[in-house]
Motif scaffolding. Structure first.
Motif, short mmCIF file in Angstrom:
data_model
loop_
_atom_site.label_atom_id
_atom_site.label_comp_id
_atom_site.label_asym_id
_atom_site.label_seq_id
_atom_site.Cartn_x
_atom_site.Cartn_y
_atom_site.Cartn_z
N ILE A 26 0.94 -1.03 -0.20
CA ILE A 26 0.49 -0.36 -0.35
C ILE A 26 0.97 1.11 -0.60
CG2 ILE A 26 -1.55 0.79 1.05
CD1 ILE A 26 -2.46 -1.75 2.37
N CYS A 27 1.57 1.29 1.14
CA CYS A 27 2.08 2.73 0.98
C CYS A 27 3.88 2.37 2.04
CB CYS A 27 1.40 3.54 1.83
SG CYS A 27 0.93 3.60 3.40
N THR A 28 5.03 3.19 1.68
CA THR A 28 6.10 3.42 3.13
C THR A 28 5.11 3.94 3.98
OG1 THR A 28 7.43 4.57 1.69
CG2 THR A 28 7.40 2.22 1.67
N GLY A 29 6.41 4.58 4.87
CA GLY A 29 6.13 6.21 6.33
C GLY A 29 7.97 6.04 6.06
N GLU A 30 8.54 7.85 5.81
CA GLU A 30 9.10 7.68 5.41
C GLU A 30 9.86 9.03 6.62
OE1 GLU A 30 10.37 7.94 1.23
OE2 GLU A 30 8.24 6.81 1.82
N THR A 31 10.72 9.14 6.99
CA THR A 31 10.72 10.57 7.99
C THR A 31 12.07 11.09 7.06
OG1 THR A 31 12.16 9.28 9.63
CG2 THR A 31 9.77 8.95 9.99
N TYR A 32 11.94 13.04 7.08
CA TYR A 32 13.21 13.45 6.43
C TYR A 32 12.82 14.23 7.95
CZ TYR A 32 12.96 10.61 2.72
OH TYR A 32 12.60 9.72 1.88
N LYS A 33 13.84 15.08 7.63
CA LYS A 33 14.27 16.18 8.64
C LYS A 33 13.17 17.40 8.53
CE LYS A 33 17.41 20.11 9.72
NZ LYS A 33 18.44 20.37 9.55
N ALA A 34 12.28 18.06 7.41
CA ALA A 34 11.25 18.60 7.47
C ALA A 34 9.63 18.45 7.07
CB ALA A 34 11.87 19.84 6.07
N TYR A 35 9.72 16.16 6.91
CA TYR A 35 8.35 15.85 6.57
C TYR A 35 8.50 14.78 7.14
CZ TYR A 35 11.00 15.90 2.18
OH TYR A 35 12.01 14.54 1.17
N VAL A 36 7.30 14.54 7.19
CA VAL A 36 6.78 12.99 7.06
C VAL A 36 6.32 12.61 5.35
CG1 VAL A 36 5.82 11.02 8.23
CG2 VAL A 36 6.76 12.25 9.47
N LYS A 37 6.70 11.85 4.88
CA LYS A 37 6.47 10.83 3.75
C LYS A 37 5.86 9.86 3.50
CE LYS A 37 8.78 11.52 -0.23
NZ LYS A 37 8.29 12.70 -1.69
N THR A 38 4.96 9.76 2.96
CA THR A 38 3.84 8.59 2.67
C THR A 38 4.03 8.64 1.48
OG1 THR A 38 1.86 8.49 2.83
CG2 THR A 38 2.34 8.50 4.32
#
Length: 138
Positions: A62-74
């Motif tokens: 379905i999707c991944t959950g990724e974290t970066y300094k300025a945002y969280v990405k799905t």
């Protein structure tokens, strides 16, 4: 803080819990909220740990959950095939297959629209699986 590869013998849910806790800021809270919404949208979702990050699947990714300094990405694996009537997809828009949503600090999450995307992604996975089954028989 980069998420680590899955160590053997640790339940995936614990890995995700630990990754959220290690963030210790708004990104952890956002990832936890998105995780909860994914489970609300699809109680049969399977949590996995791939590529050093949480992944949610049902009859396919379905999707991944990724974290970066300025945002969280799905990142939705088949997002280009998923209807997005509320226009949540705001990243990876030029790809042929994937679409993503970048959630920035203090931006509200449209819970209903996000859950609708998750359900639509599951429907795409189910349709793809059914089409493959028919092709195999034919």
């Amino acid at each position: 803080m980069p998420m680590k590869p899955a160590p053997a013998g640790i339940p995936v849910s614990d890995l995700i819990d630990n990754a959220i806790a290690e963030l210790g800021d708004w990104r952890g809270e956002t990832l936890a909220r998105l995780r909860a919404l994914i489970h609300e949208a699809d109680p049969d979702v399977v949590e996995e740990w791939k590529w050093g990050k949480p992944v949610w699947s049902h009859d396919g990714l379905i999707c991944t959950g990724e974290t970066y300094k300025a945002y969280v990405k799905t990142t939705f694996a088949k997002g280009a095939s998923v209807a997005d009537p509320k226009g949540l997809f705001n990243s990876s828009l030029d790809g042929n297959v994937r679409r993503a949503i970048d959630f920035k600090q203090d931006e509200p999450i449209d819970a209903d629209a996000f859950k609708a995307l998750v359900r639509a992604a599951v429907a795409v996975n189910k349709a793809d699986q059914a089409a493959r089954a028919v092709k195999k028989k034919g």
